[in-house]
Design a protein around this motif. Structure first.
Motif, PDB file in Angstrom:
ATOM      1  N   VAL A   1       0.912  -0.710   0.170  1.00 49.44           N
ATOM      2  CA  VAL A   1      -0.046  -0.217   0.107  1.00 49.44           C
ATOM      3  C   VAL A   1       1.155   1.610  -0.257  1.00 49.44           C
ATOM      4  CG1 VAL A   1      -1.778   1.304   1.161  1.00 49.44           C
ATOM      5  CG2 VAL A   1      -2.115  -1.422   1.259  1.00 49.44           C
ATOM      6  N   LEU A   2       2.131   1.097   0.628  1.00 45.65           N
ATOM      7  CA  LEU A   2       3.223   2.059   0.940  1.00 45.65           C
ATOM      8  C   LEU A   2       3.713   2.715  -0.492  1.00 45.65           C
ATOM      9  CD1 LEU A   2       4.136   2.170   4.529  1.00 45.65           C
ATOM     10  CD2 LEU A   2       2.652   3.950   3.322  1.00 45.65           C
ATOM     11  N   ARG A   3       3.867   1.540  -0.906  1.00 42.97           N
ATOM     12  CA  ARG A   3       4.460   1.437  -2.500  1.00 42.97           C
ATOM     13  C   ARG A   3       3.722   2.071  -2.998  1.00 42.97           C
ATOM     14  NH1 ARG A   3       9.229  -2.613  -4.065  1.00 42.97           N
ATOM     15  NH2 ARG A   3      10.285  -1.364  -5.941  1.00 42.97           N
ATOM     16  N   LEU A   4       2.781   1.588  -3.596  1.00 42.71           N
ATOM     17  CA  LEU A   4       2.059   2.964  -4.250  1.00 42.71           C
ATOM     18  C   LEU A   4       0.900   3.948  -3.923  1.00 42.71           C
ATOM     19  CD1 LEU A   4      -1.221   0.367  -4.637  1.00 42.71           C
ATOM     20  CD2 LEU A   4      -0.026   0.801  -6.552  1.00 42.71           C
ATOM     21  N   ALA A   5       1.606   4.202  -2.441  1.00 38.66           N
ATOM     22  CA  ALA A   5       1.411   5.715  -2.102  1.00 38.66           C
ATOM     23  C   ALA A   5       2.305   7.018  -2.173  1.00 38.66           C
ATOM     24  CB  ALA A   5       0.583   6.075  -0.746  1.00 38.66           C
ATOM     25  N   ALA A   6       3.830   6.217  -2.343  1.00 40.88           N
ATOM     26  CA  ALA A   6       4.875   6.860  -2.831  1.00 40.88           C
ATOM     27  C   ALA A   6       4.711   8.305  -3.675  1.00 40.88           C
ATOM     28  CB  ALA A   6       5.770   5.853  -3.376  1.00 40.88           C
ATOM     29  N   PRO A   7       3.962   8.251  -4.540  1.00 42.24           N
ATOM     30  CA  PRO A   7       4.295   9.291  -4.899  1.00 42.24           C
ATOM     31  C   PRO A   7       4.081  10.894  -4.140  1.00 42.24           C
ATOM     32  CG  PRO A   7       3.188   8.006  -6.937  1.00 42.24           C
ATOM     33  CD  PRO A   7       3.558   7.603  -5.435  1.00 42.24           C
ATOM     34  N   LEU A   8       2.287   9.969  -3.627  1.00 45.73           N
ATOM     35  CA  LEU A   8       1.548  11.039  -2.617  1.00 45.73           C
ATOM     36  C   LEU A   8       2.413  11.027  -1.607  1.00 45.73           C
ATOM     37  CD1 LEU A   8      -1.764  12.222  -2.705  1.00 45.73           C
ATOM     38  CD2 LEU A   8      -2.099  10.022  -1.348  1.00 45.73           C
ATOM     39  N   LEU A   9       3.558  10.294  -0.929  1.00 47.51           N
ATOM     40  CA  LEU A   9       3.918  10.612  -0.263  1.00 47.51           C
ATOM     41  C   LEU A   9       4.635  11.487  -0.189  1.00 47.51           C
ATOM     42  CD1 LEU A   9       3.234   7.168   1.597  1.00 47.51           C
ATOM     43  CD2 LEU A   9       1.702   8.828   2.229  1.00 47.51           C
ATOM     44  N   ALA A  10       5.314  12.488  -1.162  1.00 51.07           N
ATOM     45  CA  ALA A  10       6.327  12.510  -1.586  1.00 51.07           C
ATOM     46  C   ALA A  10       6.770  13.801  -0.742  1.00 51.07           C
ATOM     47  CB  ALA A  10       6.791  12.586  -2.786  1.00 51.07           C
ATOM     48  N   PHE A  11       7.268  14.724  -0.347  1.00 49.45           N
ATOM     49  CA  PHE A  11       7.362  15.485  -0.082  1.00 49.45           C
ATOM     50  C   PHE A  11       7.722  17.166  -0.804  1.00 49.45           C
ATOM     51  CE2 PHE A  11       8.259  12.841   3.573  1.00 49.45           C
ATOM     52  CZ  PHE A  11       7.745  13.475   5.308  1.00 49.45           C
ATOM     53  N   PRO A  12       8.439  17.171  -1.700  1.00 53.63           N
ATOM     54  CA  PRO A  12       8.266  18.194  -2.793  1.00 53.63           C
ATOM     55  C   PRO A  12       6.947  18.468  -3.008  1.00 53.63           C
ATOM     56  CG  PRO A  12      10.358  16.887  -3.282  1.00 53.63           C
ATOM     57  CD  PRO A  12       9.689  16.095  -2.030  1.00 53.63           C
ATOM     58  N   ARG A  13       5.822  17.211  -3.132  1.00 52.51           N
ATOM     59  CA  ARG A  13       4.546  18.151  -4.060  1.00 52.51           C
ATOM     60  C   ARG A  13       3.670  18.962  -3.008  1.00 52.51           C
ATOM     61  NH1 ARG A  13       0.718  12.149  -5.955  1.00 52.51           N
ATOM     62  NH2 ARG A  13      -1.513  13.994  -6.351  1.00 52.51           N
ATOM     63  N   TRP A  14       4.355  18.470  -1.648  1.00 54.21           N
ATOM     64  CA  TRP A  14       3.155  19.745  -0.731  1.00 54.21           C
ATOM     65  C   TRP A  14       3.607  20.789  -0.337  1.00 54.21           C
ATOM     66  CZ3 TRP A  14      -1.034  17.967  -0.840  1.00 54.21           C
ATOM     67  CH2 TRP A  14      -1.629  16.429  -1.758  1.00 54.21           C
ATOM     68  N   ASP A  15       5.332  20.682  -0.450  1.00 54.42           N
ATOM     69  CA  ASP A  15       6.360  22.052   0.345  1.00 54.42           C
ATOM     70  C   ASP A  15       5.501  23.564  -1.109  1.00 54.42           C
ATOM     71  OD1 ASP A  15       8.557  23.534   1.026  1.00 54.42           O
ATOM     72  OD2 ASP A  15       8.416  24.563  -0.818  1.00 54.42           O
ATOM     73  N   PRO A  16       5.189  24.390  -0.201  1.00 58.62           N
ATOM     74  CA  PRO A  16       4.115  25.688  -0.724  1.00 58.62           C
ATOM     75  C   PRO A  16       4.947  26.575  -1.555  1.00 58.62           C
ATOM     76  CG  PRO A  16       3.658  25.382   1.473  1.00 58.62           C
ATOM     77  CD  PRO A  16       4.830  24.672   1.215  1.00 58.62           C
ATOM     78  N   ASP A  17       6.314  26.282  -1.770  1.00 60.98           N
ATOM     79  CA  ASP A  17       7.575  27.398  -2.879  1.00 60.98           C
ATOM     80  C   ASP A  17       7.593  26.204  -3.924  1.00 60.98           C
ATOM     81  OD1 ASP A  17       7.977  29.175  -1.309  1.00 60.98           O
ATOM     82  OD2 ASP A  17       9.753  28.906  -0.646  1.00 60.98           O
TER      83      ASP A  17
END
Length: 402
Positions: free
Chosen positions: A376-392
């Motif tokens: 499950v975590l492996r499938l969610a890896a793109p969603l869990l990527a930190f740069p995806r959510w950094d505001p800058d």
């Protein structure tokens, strides 16, 4: 939890023999031979002395330890470890999904909060794994395999499912990724580190000449408004400990990003680290009318200066453009002592890129010992990527896509 309690939980001399007779789990970096560690790592400020200093009074949410793998010639591999309760939504910073996860965590706290064993340190921007350079390829593979097996055995002993090699820099990633991939670890993108290359700039004018005309004009204007700002360079915080901690907390409180327990520093961090690193830890202190308005903690390495922490008084610091002025002072400092790179960490990317920095990647390698949860975590890896959510980084990505 006290340090004594940690020693009791992770005994200082307990052998973990199932993998190799010379694998040891110890209570912290004090259990790793300092000379052997330094021989196995490049020269660095965030090395053995720094990591040991951070263990003297760790944050309550963290439990610290270290693992070493030896052979007949001595230390083959070693790494610091940390354990904490990790919120799976830590990368999320805002938006509907973050709000949903907050509501879910309040109703079912155990659903999103997992016990985690990390390889590395919450106090560094790179994973400090020591691998003895004398090892041949086969010997290195054996040492890394022993390290991985020892970490996973410790996770099993503690009933911890999630194991993470935190913030691997390109060098460590190249050395460890093949072995970790064979052990079923997968990559999750972490926040990159900003690095400014000052090669060939010579002086401040040479650096400014590389920037865009608008940025150069803006910085020159702010320099002219700095007459009231006094700058003091120190290698000791004696008499200033409370002021510095207060400015750090004020800056942290105002930050637009939150990373939970990963942001917590040990009690007395600034004083303890200063004593441990000596002249390799430098404080730039900015005063306005005699009042401390900002400080930088800088680490000096053979090829770079690391801008580790900035603390600022509000509204006094912004009113005097102290972020920009401290940046320019750090550039001057690098040039004055002959360091090519200014490394400035994992937040506030918009200004750092505008001032000429490039981004150096960091990567988490992750595994869950439960195969179903691992999948499950492996499938969610793109969603869990930190740069995806950094505001800058999100804003810069949208602008780059236009």
């Amino acid at each position: 939890m006290s340090h004594d309690a940690l020693v009791g939980d992770w005994p200082g001399e307990t052998a973990r023999a199932p993998v190799a007779p010379l694998v040891r789990m110890v209570s912290g970096m004090a259990g790793i031979d300092a000379t052997a560690w330094k021989a196995a790592r490049p020269p660095e400020s965030e090395g053995w002395a720094y990591l040991a200093a951070c263990e003297t009074s760790p944050p309550a949410a963290l439990e610290l330890a270290a693992v070493s793998v030896g052979d007949r010639s001595g230390l083959a591999a070693a790494a610091p470890l940390f354990a904490l309760k990790y919120r799976l939504d830590t990368p999320l910073q805002d938006g509907p999904l973050a709000a949903f996860c907050d509501r879910l965590a309040r109703r079912a706290p155990g659903l999103l909060e997992w016990r985690m064993l990390g390889v590395g340190s919450t106090f560094t921007d790179a994973c400090p794994v020591a691998l003895n350079p004398r090892l041949c390829e086969a010997g290195r593979a054996e040492a890394v395999a022993g390290l991985i097996a020892a970490v996973e055995a410790e996770a099993a002993r503690r009933g911890t499912g999630l194991v993470v090699f935190k913030d691997l820099a390109p060098r460590e990633l190249a050395l460890l990724a093949p072995h970790l991939a064979a052990a079923r670890y997968f990559a999750v993108e972490s926040l990159p580190v900003a690095v400014l290359d000052l090669d060939g700039t010579g002086d401040l004018d040479g650096y400014l000449a590389r920037l865009s005309p608008a940025t150069r004009k803006d910085l020159r204007r702010k320099m002219k408004r700095a007459e009231r700002v006094e700058v003091e360079w120190r290698t000791s915080l004696t008499g200033m400990e409370g002021e510095v901690r207060a400015l750090y907390e004020a800056t942290r409180t105002r930050s637009q990003v939150r990373y939970g327990d990963f942001e917590d520093l040990p009690d007395g961090y600034f004083e303890t680290v200063s004593r441990a690193l000596g002249t390799d830890a430098v404080f730039a202190c900015y005063r306005v009318g005699g009042q401390l308005a900002a400080f930088n903690l800088l680490f000096v390495e053979p090829d770079r200066v690391i801008d580790k922490f900035l603390g600022m008084a509000y509204p006094l610091g912004p009113a005097h453009d102290l972020y920009a002025l401290s940046w320019l002072e750090n550039v001057r400092f690098c040039q004055r002592i002959g360091r090519r790179y200014l490394q400035t960490g994992q937040t506030a990317y918009a200004s750092k890129l505008r001032f000429g920095s490039a981004l150096e990647p960091r990567t988490h390698l992750v595994k869950h010992r439960n195969r179903a949860l691992h999948a499950v975590l492996r499938l969610a890896a793109p969603l869990l990527a930190f740069p995806r959510w950094d505001p800058d980084l999100r804003r810069l990505g949208r602008e780059g896509a236009r």
